[in-house]
Write an enzyme that holds these catalytic residues in place. Structure first.
Site, PDB file in Angstrom:
ATOM      1  N   SER A 152      -9.694   2.114  25.469  1.00  0.00           N
ATOM      2  CA  SER A 152      -9.688   0.794  24.830  1.00  0.00           C
ATOM      3  C   SER A 152     -10.422   0.845  23.491  1.00  0.00           C
ATOM      4  CB  SER A 152     -10.398  -0.233  25.722  1.00  0.00           C
ATOM      5  OG  SER A 152      -9.597  -0.564  26.813  1.00  0.00           O
ATOM      6  N   HIS A 175      -4.578  -1.279  23.100  1.00  0.00           N
ATOM      7  CA  HIS A 175      -3.760  -0.123  23.497  1.00  0.00           C
ATOM      8  C   HIS A 175      -2.391  -0.293  22.824  1.00  0.00           C
ATOM      9  CE1 HIS A 175      -6.387   1.521  26.748  1.00  0.00           C
ATOM     10  NE2 HIS A 175      -6.888   0.293  26.640  1.00  0.00           N
ATOM     11  N   HIS A 232      -2.868   1.337  33.110  1.00  0.00           N
ATOM     12  CA  HIS A 232      -3.891   1.081  34.124  1.00  0.00           C
ATOM     13  C   HIS A 232      -3.231   0.553  35.392  1.00  0.00           C
ATOM     14  CE1 HIS A 232      -5.707   0.437  30.101  1.00  0.00           C
ATOM     15  NE2 HIS A 232      -6.799   0.982  30.615  1.00  0.00           N
ATOM     16  N   TYR A 275      -4.294  -1.815  37.188  1.00  0.00           N
ATOM     17  CA  TYR A 275      -4.336  -3.279  37.265  1.00  0.00           C
ATOM     18  C   TYR A 275      -3.207  -3.947  36.490  1.00  0.00           C
ATOM     19  CZ  TYR A 275      -6.680  -3.076  32.667  1.00  0.00           C
ATOM     20  OH  TYR A 275      -6.976  -2.834  31.355  1.00  0.00           O
ATOM     21  N   GLU A 276      -2.502  -3.171  35.637  1.00  0.00           N
ATOM     22  CA  GLU A 276      -1.345  -3.743  34.927  1.00  0.00           C
ATOM     23  C   GLU A 276      -0.138  -3.864  35.861  1.00  0.00           C
ATOM     24  OE1 GLU A 276      -0.943  -2.202  30.624  1.00  0.00           O
ATOM     25  OE2 GLU A 276      -2.236  -0.724  31.601  1.00  0.00           O
ATOM     26  N   ALA A 308     -13.439   3.421  27.451  1.00  0.00           N
ATOM     27  CA  ALA A 308     -14.567   2.510  27.277  1.00  0.00           C
ATOM     28  C   ALA A 308     -15.136   2.268  28.673  1.00  0.00           C
ATOM     29  CB  ALA A 308     -14.075   1.196  26.679  1.00  0.00           C
ATOM     30  N   MET A 324     -12.044   1.525  34.377  1.00  0.00           N
ATOM     31  CA  MET A 324     -10.844   1.190  35.177  1.00  0.00           C
ATOM     32  C   MET A 324      -9.696   2.159  34.928  1.00  0.00           C
ATOM     33  SD  MET A 324     -10.945  -2.893  34.390  1.00  0.00           S
ATOM     34  CE  MET A 324     -12.503  -3.783  34.291  1.00  0.00           C
ATOM     35  N   SER A 325     -10.025   3.397  34.560  1.00  0.00           N
ATOM     36  CA  SER A 325      -8.935   4.317  34.183  1.00  0.00           C
ATOM     37  C   SER A 325      -9.369   5.761  34.381  1.00  0.00           C
ATOM     38  CB  SER A 325      -8.575   4.100  32.712  1.00  0.00           C
ATOM     39  OG  SER A 325      -9.647   4.534  31.882  1.00  0.00           O
ATOM     40  N   ASN A 341     -21.015  -1.430  27.019  1.00  0.00           N
ATOM     41  CA  ASN A 341     -21.868  -2.520  27.531  1.00  0.00           C
ATOM     42  C   ASN A 341     -22.706  -1.987  28.677  1.00  0.00           C
ATOM     43  OD1 ASN A 341     -18.982  -2.598  28.783  1.00  0.00           O
ATOM     44  ND2 ASN A 341     -20.292  -3.510  30.352  1.00  0.00           N
ATOM     45  N   HIS A 369     -13.766  -8.306  27.162  1.00  0.00           N
ATOM     46  CA  HIS A 369     -12.952  -7.249  26.556  1.00  0.00           C
ATOM     47  C   HIS A 369     -13.115  -7.203  25.029  1.00  0.00           C
ATOM     48  CE1 HIS A 369      -9.868  -4.199  26.486  1.00  0.00           C
ATOM     49  NE2 HIS A 369      -9.044  -4.938  25.770  1.00  0.00           N
TER      50      HIS A 369
END
Ligand SMILES: O=P(O)(O)O[C@@H]1C[C@H](O)[C@@H](CO)O1
Length: 295
Positions: A34, A65, A87, A89-90, A117, A220-221, A244, A258
């Site tokens: 990201s 992306h 990802h 979650y997509e 990220a 998440m990846s 973060n 995000h």
């Protein structure tokens, strides 16, 4: 169960199509996390393709992306760069999120560089730090969500691949060296990345659990790509940009979003680009153009 219908011909069709459209025969593939799509900017003599134009390719839906595959040369090495990853979650199956990795293998790629990220759990890490991934924890995998579930394709790799050394030690040491030489060693960390499913960020109880389990950074990846790459014999190097701190206290009023993640990507883009460019420049390549054993 998420299944998982890809067969060898589907990867080969996409690899053949790409090789008919570009003269580049990449040795190194880079997956941009990201806000890190600028990694493609250093490539010379670029050929680029929108994912929507590539047969069999999934589509990127996440801001930051771009959804473009960029071929080009970098310091004498032929590279391909994914400006945008997929990802779970997509809504993609895990096998679909890793589809490009096997296509790259069939095109002759031998080294995969993954970037992402991530939020930090480790107490000493700060936003803007860059973590070399030493190891990972595959949380979806612990409950049976693994891109290698389903019939094993022996042409790519074995049924039960080892994962105890999937992040190449030589490349990790090389990046530490490079960081010292270019004066950014103070930003560098090394640690364990954990993949969670997303798309929501962690609750405080989840953050505390991850911290207790020894996770240094969470995202998440990445992990599915690394598993599939290791399965088919690619050498892997991974970087997490810490965007973060994961909130671990009920007293803390900070919260992650995000846009903030993308902003830290922009702030550190040049340093990440410098590290990756120098790594590619200095890494040794076997020059086994298209002599992979997966075809
Ligand atoms: O593709 P990566 O892992 O860099 O993306 C991270 C995880 C989520 O997709 C998103 C959250 O901001 O950034």
């Amino acid at each position: 169960m998420l299944r998982l219908t890809d067969n060898h011909d589907e990867y080969q069709t996409t690899a053949d199509w790409l090789m008919s459209q570009t003269k580049h025969r990449p040795q190194v593939a880079i997956i941009c996390g990201s806000g890190l799509g600028m990694l493609a900017d250093s490539l010379k003599c670029q050929n680029s393709f929108a994912y929507s134009d590539i047969p069999g390719f999934p589509q990127s839906t996440v801001q930051g992306h771009a959804g473009r595959l960029v071929f080009g040369d970098l310091k004498g090495k032929s590279c391909v760069c994914m400006q945008g990853r997929f990802h779970m979650y997509e809504g993609h199956s895990l096998l679909k999120t890793t589809f490009p990795v096997r296509v790259f293998k069939l095109m002759g790629v031998e080294t995969l560089i993954v970037t992402n990220a991530a939020g930090s759990l480790a107490d000493g890490f700060q936003p803007g730090d860059i973590m070399i991934i030493k190891d990972h924890i595959n949380f979806p995998g612990l409950v049976g969500l693994n891109p290698l579930c389903g019939p094993n394709d022996e042409k790519f790799g074995p049924r039960f691949p080892a994962m105890s050394d999937c992040y190449d030690k030589g490349l990790r040491c090389l990046v530490m060296e490079i960081a010292k030489q270019i004066g950014v060693a103070g930003l560098l960390q090394e640690g364990v990345y954990a993949m969670v499913g997303g798309p929501n960020f962690e609750t405080i109880a989840e953050a505390r659990l991850l911290h207790r389990l020894g996770v240094d950074a969470v995202g998440m990846s990445t992990v599915p790509e690394v598993i599939v790459a290791t399965h088919c014999g690619l050498r892997v190097f991974g970087l997490s940009l810490i965007t973060n701190k994961v909130v671990k206290s009920y007293e803390d009023s900070d919260s992650v979003n995000h846009d903030g993640v993308l902003e830290v990507g922009r702030l550190r883009s040049q340093t990440v680009q410098q590290l990756v460019t120098e790594l590619i420049s200095r890494m040794e390549i076997n020059n086994n153009e298209n002599s992979n054993n997966a075809s």
